[in-house]
Motif scaffolding. Structure first.
Motif, PDB file in Angstrom:
ATOM      1  N   PHE A 184       3.796   8.454   2.019  1.00 14.65           N
ATOM      2  CA  PHE A 184       2.838   7.568   2.766  1.00 14.65           C
ATOM      3  C   PHE A 184       1.634   7.935   2.296  1.00 14.65           C
ATOM      4  O   PHE A 184       0.855   6.687   2.205  1.00 14.65           O
ATOM      5  CB  PHE A 184       3.260   7.655   4.070  1.00 14.65           C
ATOM      6  CG  PHE A 184       2.304   6.814   5.188  1.00 14.65           C
ATOM      7  CD1 PHE A 184       2.220   5.381   4.941  1.00 14.65           C
ATOM      8  CD2 PHE A 184       1.667   7.403   6.005  1.00 14.65           C
ATOM      9  CE1 PHE A 184       1.227   4.670   5.789  1.00 14.65           C
ATOM     10  CE2 PHE A 184       0.777   6.890   6.966  1.00 14.65           C
ATOM     11  CZ  PHE A 184       0.481   5.478   6.710  1.00 14.65           C
ATOM     12  N   LEU A 185       1.133   8.925   2.598  1.00 17.93           N
ATOM     13  CA  LEU A 185      -0.102   9.256   2.039  1.00 17.93           C
ATOM     14  C   LEU A 185      -0.782   8.916   0.781  1.00 17.93           C
ATOM     15  O   LEU A 185      -1.939   8.585   0.724  1.00 17.93           O
ATOM     16  CB  LEU A 185      -0.401  10.962   2.671  1.00 17.93           C
ATOM     17  CG  LEU A 185      -1.779  11.432   2.705  1.00 17.93           C
ATOM     18  CD1 LEU A 185      -2.762  10.734   3.556  1.00 17.93           C
ATOM     19  CD2 LEU A 185      -1.763  12.949   2.725  1.00 17.93           C
ATOM     20  N   THR A 186       0.121   9.309   0.018  1.00 18.20           N
ATOM     21  CA  THR A 186      -0.124   8.665  -1.307  1.00 18.20           C
ATOM     22  C   THR A 186      -0.416   7.229  -1.706  1.00 18.20           C
ATOM     23  O   THR A 186      -1.444   6.818  -2.182  1.00 18.20           O
ATOM     24  CB  THR A 186       0.955   9.287  -2.444  1.00 18.20           C
ATOM     25  OG1 THR A 186       1.068  10.539  -2.130  1.00 18.20           O
ATOM     26  CG2 THR A 186       0.809   8.650  -3.772  1.00 18.20           C
ATOM     27  N   ASP A 187       0.639   6.341  -0.789  1.00 20.16           N
ATOM     28  CA  ASP A 187       0.268   5.033  -0.697  1.00 20.16           C
ATOM     29  C   ASP A 187      -1.099   4.613  -0.209  1.00 20.16           C
ATOM     30  O   ASP A 187      -1.523   3.749  -0.774  1.00 20.16           O
ATOM     31  CB  ASP A 187       1.515   4.545  -0.010  1.00 20.16           C
ATOM     32  CG  ASP A 187       2.966   4.473  -0.888  1.00 20.16           C
ATOM     33  OD1 ASP A 187       2.724   5.023  -2.223  1.00 20.16           O
ATOM     34  OD2 ASP A 187       3.846   3.971  -0.520  1.00 20.16           O
ATOM     35  N   VAL A 188      -1.259   5.186   1.019  1.00 21.84           N
ATOM     36  CA  VAL A 188      -2.618   5.007   1.515  1.00 21.84           C
ATOM     37  C   VAL A 188      -3.594   5.192   0.591  1.00 21.84           C
ATOM     38  O   VAL A 188      -4.614   4.314   0.530  1.00 21.84           O
ATOM     39  CB  VAL A 188      -2.602   5.646   2.796  1.00 21.84           C
ATOM     40  CG1 VAL A 188      -4.217   5.612   3.364  1.00 21.84           C
ATOM     41  CG2 VAL A 188      -1.793   5.193   3.943  1.00 21.84           C
ATOM     42  N   ASP A 189      -3.703   6.472   0.061  1.00 27.52           N
ATOM     43  CA  ASP A 189      -4.820   6.743  -0.918  1.00 27.52           C
ATOM     44  C   ASP A 189      -4.937   5.752  -2.169  1.00 27.52           C
ATOM     45  O   ASP A 189      -6.065   5.339  -2.527  1.00 27.52           O
ATOM     46  CB  ASP A 189      -4.513   8.228  -1.541  1.00 27.52           C
ATOM     47  CG  ASP A 189      -5.857   8.667  -2.406  1.00 27.52           C
ATOM     48  OD1 ASP A 189      -6.820   8.666  -2.022  1.00 27.52           O
ATOM     49  OD2 ASP A 189      -5.425   8.971  -3.475  1.00 27.52           O
ATOM     50  N   LEU A 190      -3.900   5.196  -2.486  1.00 29.78           N
ATOM     51  CA  LEU A 190      -3.867   4.374  -3.641  1.00 29.78           C
ATOM     52  C   LEU A 190      -4.146   2.789  -3.058  1.00 29.78           C
ATOM     53  O   LEU A 190      -4.734   2.036  -3.971  1.00 29.78           O
ATOM     54  CB  LEU A 190      -2.562   4.136  -4.188  1.00 29.78           C
ATOM     55  CG  LEU A 190      -1.882   5.548  -5.232  1.00 29.78           C
ATOM     56  CD1 LEU A 190      -0.448   5.269  -5.731  1.00 29.78           C
ATOM     57  CD2 LEU A 190      -2.831   5.717  -6.118  1.00 29.78           C
ATOM     58  N   SER A 191      -4.065   2.559  -1.990  1.00 28.27           N
ATOM     59  CA  SER A 191      -4.321   1.284  -1.213  1.00 28.27           C
ATOM     60  C   SER A 191      -5.718   1.019  -0.725  1.00 28.27           C
ATOM     61  O   SER A 191      -6.255  -0.052  -0.559  1.00 28.27           O
ATOM     62  CB  SER A 191      -3.249   0.819  -0.284  1.00 28.27           C
ATOM     63  OG  SER A 191      -3.416   1.598   0.782  1.00 28.27           O
ATOM     64  N   VAL A 192      -6.460   2.188  -0.455  1.00 23.75           N
ATOM     65  CA  VAL A 192      -7.774   2.060   0.005  1.00 23.75           C
ATOM     66  C   VAL A 192      -8.849   1.950  -1.130  1.00 23.75           C
ATOM     67  O   VAL A 192      -8.818   2.450  -2.263  1.00 23.75           O
ATOM     68  CB  VAL A 192      -8.166   3.105   0.951  1.00 23.75           C
ATOM     69  CG1 VAL A 192      -7.371   3.258   2.054  1.00 23.75           C
ATOM     70  CG2 VAL A 192      -8.115   4.506   0.267  1.00 23.75           C
ATOM     71  N   PRO A 193      -9.811   1.017  -0.951  1.00 23.39           N
ATOM     72  CA  PRO A 193     -11.093   0.822  -1.990  1.00 23.39           C
ATOM     73  C   PRO A 193     -11.933   1.975  -2.238  1.00 23.39           C
ATOM     74  O   PRO A 193     -12.179   2.742  -1.058  1.00 23.39           O
ATOM     75  CB  PRO A 193     -11.898  -0.337  -1.374  1.00 23.39           C
ATOM     76  CG  PRO A 193     -11.416  -0.295  -0.002  1.00 23.39           C
ATOM     77  CD  PRO A 193     -10.141   0.318   0.300  1.00 23.39           C
ATOM     78  N   TYR A 194     -12.148   2.461  -3.295  1.00 15.52           N
ATOM     79  CA  TYR A 194     -13.219   3.328  -3.919  1.00 15.52           C
ATOM     80  C   TYR A 194     -14.076   2.556  -4.692  1.00 15.52           C
ATOM     81  O   TYR A 194     -13.771   1.575  -5.362  1.00 15.52           O
ATOM     82  CB  TYR A 194     -12.377   4.371  -4.378  1.00 15.52           C
ATOM     83  CG  TYR A 194     -11.740   5.230  -3.546  1.00 15.52           C
ATOM     84  CD1 TYR A 194     -12.308   6.469  -2.916  1.00 15.52           C
ATOM     85  CD2 TYR A 194     -10.285   5.283  -3.727  1.00 15.52           C
ATOM     86  CE1 TYR A 194     -11.394   7.278  -2.130  1.00 15.52           C
ATOM     87  CE2 TYR A 194      -9.523   6.086  -2.980  1.00 15.52           C
ATOM     88  CZ  TYR A 194     -10.186   7.152  -1.937  1.00 15.52           C
ATOM     89  OH  TYR A 194      -9.301   7.822  -1.128  1.00 15.52           O
ATOM     90  N   PRO A 195     -15.476   2.995  -4.610  1.00 18.64           N
ATOM     91  CA  PRO A 195     -16.601   2.068  -5.485  1.00 18.64           C
ATOM     92  C   PRO A 195     -16.112   2.204  -6.906  1.00 18.64           C
ATOM     93  O   PRO A 195     -16.597   1.128  -7.485  1.00 18.64           O
ATOM     94  CB  PRO A 195     -17.587   2.810  -4.973  1.00 18.64           C
ATOM     95  CG  PRO A 195     -17.399   4.126  -4.371  1.00 18.64           C
ATOM     96  CD  PRO A 195     -16.057   3.995  -3.885  1.00 18.64           C
ATOM     97  N   ASP A 196     -15.584   3.093  -7.458  1.00 18.82           N
ATOM     98  CA  ASP A 196     -15.340   3.215  -8.927  1.00 18.82           C
ATOM     99  C   ASP A 196     -14.012   2.575  -9.376  1.00 18.82           C
ATOM    100  O   ASP A 196     -13.634   2.679 -10.413  1.00 18.82           O
ATOM    101  CB  ASP A 196     -15.374   4.649  -9.360  1.00 18.82           C
ATOM    102  CG  ASP A 196     -14.249   5.332  -8.632  1.00 18.82           C
ATOM    103  OD1 ASP A 196     -13.729   5.193  -7.627  1.00 18.82           O
ATOM    104  OD2 ASP A 196     -13.975   6.550  -9.155  1.00 18.82           O
ATOM    105  N   ASN A 197     -13.121   2.030  -8.356  1.00 18.05           N
ATOM    106  CA  ASN A 197     -11.961   1.316  -8.679  1.00 18.05           C
ATOM    107  C   ASN A 197     -12.351  -0.025  -9.335  1.00 18.05           C
ATOM    108  O   ASN A 197     -13.322  -0.558  -8.997  1.00 18.05           O
ATOM    109  CB  ASN A 197     -11.286   1.064  -7.297  1.00 18.05           C
ATOM    110  CG  ASN A 197     -10.413   2.176  -6.968  1.00 18.05           C
ATOM    111  OD1 ASN A 197     -10.427   3.287  -7.598  1.00 18.05           O
ATOM    112  ND2 ASN A 197      -9.734   1.958  -5.705  1.00 18.05           N
ATOM    113  N   PRO A 198     -11.513  -0.531 -10.395  1.00 16.38           N
ATOM    114  CA  PRO A 198     -12.004  -1.694 -10.920  1.00 16.38           C
ATOM    115  C   PRO A 198     -12.080  -2.955 -10.021  1.00 16.38           C
ATOM    116  O   PRO A 198     -11.067  -2.995  -9.155  1.00 16.38           O
ATOM    117  CB  PRO A 198     -11.062  -2.000 -12.207  1.00 16.38           C
ATOM    118  CG  PRO A 198      -9.983  -0.819 -11.943  1.00 16.38           C
ATOM    119  CD  PRO A 198     -10.479  -0.012 -11.014  1.00 16.38           C
TER     120      PRO A 198
END
Length: 198
Positions: A184-198
């Protein structure tokens, strides 16, 4: 016995806990100071949250996850540890998406009704795990395996109110739930925006 893994996770117990520590450390380091690019309301909410405690609670999982046997008291504390981490991660997720969360007043009122408190809007950091879990169900957020894990962890964590008899589960069930939390934590990390994400 609970099994929240659709596929087996590689790695030993220590590696599972280390991944949780690493992910919570990453989330804490970034989101504790998101001013300047995150929406102002979300950044303000996140800046006052104790995300560093998520990291510390993650490190504490080693106390429980590496044990082959636990006393009832140790298992109660282990579930409380995991429940606090789960609640904190849900609050982090909803804080990051605060603008979306804030606009859904009717769903929040309905969720708050389960908390036996006034049906008024609250910020994510003021909501209980029960309200957050029901909101996730209402909005069909996250995969079913995560939602099942939320329910089990909440149920087991409530044994911290030790006067009433409650089902504690087993050490293996706890380990499965920790692995489920890692996913779940991995999914949260992958789903939240980071400024360097495309």
């Amino acid at each position: 016995m609970a099994n929240f893994d659709a596929e087996p996770l590689s790695g030993n117990n220590a590696e599972v806990v280390e991944k949780i520590i690493s992910l919570n450390n990453k989330l804490s380091a970034f989101w504790a100071s998101a001013h300047g690019w995150a929406p102002e309301d979300a950044a303000n909410l996140l800046s006052k949250s104790r995300l560093d405690w998520q990291v510390s609670l993650s490190e504490t999982l080693h106390l429980w996850f590496d044990c082959d046997q636990m006393t009832d008291g140790e298992l109660i504390l282990a579930w409380a540890n995991l429940g606090a981490l789960l609640e904190g991660t849900l609050k982090l997720f909803f804080s990051i998406y605060y603008s979306d969360f804030q606009t859904d007043i009717e769903a929040l009122k309905k969720a708050n009704a389960y908390d036996h408190k006034k049906q008024t809007h609250k910020e994510p950091d003021g909501l209980t795990l029960e309200v957050l879990r029901r909101y996730v169900i209402e909005k069909d957020l996250f995969v079913e395996a995560h939602r099942e894990m939320f329910q089990l962890v909440q149920s087991r964590r409530n044994a911290i109110h030790a006067y009433k008899d409650r089902e504690l589960g087993t050490v293996n069930e706890f380990r499965d739930s920790v692995r489920g939390y890692m996913k779940f934590l991995t999914d949260v990390d992958l789903s939240v925006p980071y400024p360097d994400n495309p």
